[in-house]
Design an enzyme around this catalytic site. Structure first.
Site, mmCIF file in Angstrom:
data_model
loop_
_atom_site.group_PDB
_atom_site.id
_atom_site.type_symbol
_atom_site.label_atom_id
_atom_site.label_comp_id
_atom_site.label_asym_id
_atom_site.label_seq_id
_atom_site.Cartn_x
_atom_site.Cartn_y
_atom_site.Cartn_z
ATOM 1 N N GLY A 13 23.368 -42.129 -14.212
ATOM 2 C CA GLY A 13 22.803 -40.711 -14.093
ATOM 3 C C GLY A 13 24.302 -40.066 -14.737
ATOM 4 O O GLY A 13 25.223 -39.526 -13.705
ATOM 5 N N SER A 15 25.135 -38.485 -17.249
ATOM 6 C CA SER A 15 25.488 -37.257 -17.562
ATOM 7 C C SER A 15 24.844 -36.277 -16.671
ATOM 8 O O SER A 15 25.604 -35.140 -17.102
ATOM 9 C CB SER A 15 24.081 -36.409 -18.153
ATOM 10 O OG SER A 15 23.131 -36.834 -17.663
ATOM 11 N N GLY A 16 25.674 -36.526 -15.268
ATOM 12 C CA GLY A 16 25.665 -35.592 -14.292
ATOM 13 C C GLY A 16 26.534 -35.469 -13.850
ATOM 14 O O GLY A 16 27.980 -35.830 -14.067
ATOM 15 N N LYS A 124 27.235 -41.698 -0.304
ATOM 16 C CA LYS A 124 26.537 -41.189 0.562
ATOM 17 C C LYS A 124 26.162 -39.727 0.661
ATOM 18 O O LYS A 124 25.662 -39.324 -0.659
ATOM 19 C CB LYS A 124 27.549 -40.261 1.899
ATOM 20 C CG LYS A 124 28.045 -39.397 1.719
ATOM 21 C CD LYS A 124 29.260 -38.723 2.578
ATOM 22 C CE LYS A 124 28.183 -38.018 3.326
ATOM 23 N NZ LYS A 124 28.027 -36.339 2.875
ATOM 24 N N LYS A 158 41.318 -41.209 1.576
ATOM 25 C CA LYS A 158 42.222 -40.612 1.762
ATOM 26 C C LYS A 158 43.382 -41.378 1.980
ATOM 27 O O LYS A 158 43.530 -41.666 2.169
ATOM 28 C CB LYS A 158 42.032 -39.777 2.672
ATOM 29 C CG LYS A 158 40.606 -38.674 2.111
ATOM 30 C CD LYS A 158 40.101 -37.907 2.387
ATOM 31 C CE LYS A 158 39.086 -36.442 2.187
ATOM 32 N NZ LYS A 158 39.568 -35.867 1.445
ATOM 33 N N HIS A 216 32.146 -39.180 7.971
ATOM 34 C CA HIS A 216 33.403 -38.970 7.231
ATOM 35 C C HIS A 216 34.243 -39.226 9.250
ATOM 36 O O HIS A 216 35.333 -39.687 9.564
ATOM 37 C CB HIS A 216 33.552 -38.118 6.497
ATOM 38 C CG HIS A 216 33.187 -37.531 5.742
ATOM 39 N ND1 HIS A 216 32.515 -38.471 5.272
ATOM 40 C CD2 HIS A 216 32.666 -36.703 4.924
ATOM 41 C CE1 HIS A 216 31.902 -38.451 3.680
ATOM 42 N NE2 HIS A 216 32.155 -37.162 3.863
ATOM 43 N N LYS A 299 31.236 -25.182 7.804
ATOM 44 C CA LYS A 299 31.721 -24.085 7.130
ATOM 45 C C LYS A 299 32.091 -23.410 6.849
ATOM 46 O O LYS A 299 31.965 -22.360 8.534
ATOM 47 C CB LYS A 299 30.508 -24.759 6.242
ATOM 48 C CG LYS A 299 30.629 -26.129 5.880
ATOM 49 C CD LYS A 299 29.916 -26.168 4.552
ATOM 50 C CE LYS A 299 29.796 -27.877 4.204
ATOM 51 N NZ LYS A 299 30.404 -28.667 3.319
#
Ligand code: BG6
Length: 441
Positions: A13, A15-16, A124, A158, A216, A299
């Site tokens: 993948g 070129s993504g 994921k 992280k 997460h 969000k």
């Protein structure tokens, strides 16, 4: 820790967007820091037809790094192509592909002849629920043994997340009080300002519980509450995380959707997918029984911040502020932005009377360390090249964590909220006012 062997890194993948925005820049940085060298090659593969030269030109990278890049169209003949570039001790194949293609791709790689020296890295979402995760694990394990599968949860890479175990187990101070006798509750927030953007179609089929909680935030919780591992070996750490997962019990939760979500590109006009969730759970083991954990994530909340608050109980006897309210100690782990840790303490205000106020001790990464905080993909790719699975998630962890959130999947929404606002809680929690502490740095 094992070092990086002579390796071929294959990106499917290529070129993504992921390859362009994250993977190639991360590999370039590793090269510039001399963590990988000219003995390694990077092979992009995808449906588009590129020459090596055209593929190299796609990326804004220095020439000496670009020389490590090659391109092969499609999977057929890929193994022979890699073989033709030399002999490699280790091959890692990054699936920068839609998850629906994982099983088929694993089978094709196997048929192509990628053998024992090959490890695969998958992103994921890993499954959609328990059954699909189990099915995916079985089909990947059919072609690649578990030690050769690296499941990414980028939160584990992280820096401030990796520091959780260090904070807990390299300091004598906190471990004796790290239990439900002394801690009143744990609160985990992952608030985002942004909406679903151009990922509407994916998000609408998932919702925030699948997108953030199952992976997460569950991982953050495990690190914050697990027993000390016998060693830092990935299996010892996974063993302790599994013990927490086994003990988890979600007891309550409500889901909401931001106003205007149904008009987002790719979202069904009658969607009941949640964009915000608040959840309450318990960890039914010896250390934590009876202490609630609250998770909130969503969000379009008008505020960006991933933080974990540990709120302690009050002292057994109140000597001060007997008529008023003595605040409780709180530790805040700021995962992002501006990583740091804050310890909130009560102190005497100077003067004749004993008057108590809040003070705090802060540790800010930016002020304490000069070096740049490495980006998640740099760390993950390097660990995969070294064969270190500590920051990757096991098959069992993904499956068990799906089982635990199952009652909250497809539950539908309780109501809506305006963009920029956090929905009113139904959990009856005494929320830590994270804003009160401002930014730690
Ligand atoms: C991803 C989710 O895994 O994590 C996204 O799919 C989310 O929806 C992102 O925005 C958050 O990651 P970070 O590193 O920006 O907190």
């Amino acid at each position: 820790m094992k070092g990086v062997q002579k390796s071929a890194i294959v990106i499917l993948g290529a070129s993504g967007d992921l390859a362009n925005r994250k993977l190639i820049p991360a590999l370039c940085k590793l090269f510039q820091e001399r963590k990988i060298d000219e003995s390694c090659i990077i092979v992009g593969s995808g449906r588009t037809d590129f020459t090596d030269e055209a593929f190299r030109r796609k990326f804004d990278v220095p020439g000496e790094f670009a020389r490590l890049l090659y391109y092969h169209q499609g999977l057929s003949g890929l193994n022979r192509f890699v073989d033709g570039k030399g002999s490699f001790d280790r091959i890692i194949v990054f699936f920068a592909l839609p998850p629906a293609a994982y099983s088929r791709t694993a089978e094709e790689l196997f048929k192509e002849g990628f053998g024992e020296e090959t490890a695969i890295i998958v992103e994921k979402p890993f499954g959609y629920d328990f059954d699909s995760a189990r099915g995916l694990n079985l089909s990947l394990n059919h072609y690649f043994s578990e030690e050769r599968i690296f499941r990414i949860d980028h939160y584990l890479a992280k820096e401030a997340v990796q520091n959780i175990l260090v904070f807990r187990f390299a300091n004598t101070l906190f471990e004796p009080v790290w239990n439900s006798h002394y801690i009143d509750c744990i609160q985990i927030n992952a608030f985002e300002k942004i909406g679903v953007g151009d990922r509407g179609a994916y998000f609408d089929s998932a919702g925030i519980v699948r997108d953030m909680v199952q992976n997460h935030l569950t991982q953050l919780l495990c690190l914050m509450t697990m027993e000390p591992p016998v060693s830092l070996d990935s299996e010892d750490i996974r063993f302790q995380k599994m013990s927490i997962l086994k003990a988890l019990e979600y007891t309550d939760g409500s889901m909401f959707q931001y106003k205007g979500y149904r008009e987002e590109k790719g979202v069904a006009p009658d969607s009941v997918t949640e964009t915000y969730a608040e959840m309450k759970l318990f960890i039914n083991n010896f250390r934590w029984t009876g202490m609630p954990v609250f998770i909130r994530t969503g969000k379009c909340l008008g505020r960006r911040g991933t933080e974990i608050g540990i709120r302690f109980k009050r002292p057994p006897k109140l000597l001060f502020n007997t008529g008023g309210k003595l605040e409780r100690n709180t530790i805040i782990f700021k995962i992002q932005p501006a990583e740091g840790i804050l310890l909130d303490l009560s102190s005497k205000i100077p003067g004749g009377d004993i008057r108590i106020t809040h003070t705090n001790m802060r540790f800010c990464y930016r002020d304490s360390f000069e070096q740049e905080i490495p980006k998640a993909y740099q760390r993950l790719l390097l660990d995969a090249l070294k064969g270190d699975r500590t920051l990757f998630v096991s098959a069992q962890e993904t499956e068990l964590s799906w089982r635990k959130v199952a009652p909250f999947l497809n539950r539908g929404i309780l109501g809506t909220y305006r963009k920029g606002e956090v929905p009113e809680s139904n959990l009856g929690a005494d929320w830590i006012d994270f804003d009160k502490y401002g930014s730690i740095c």
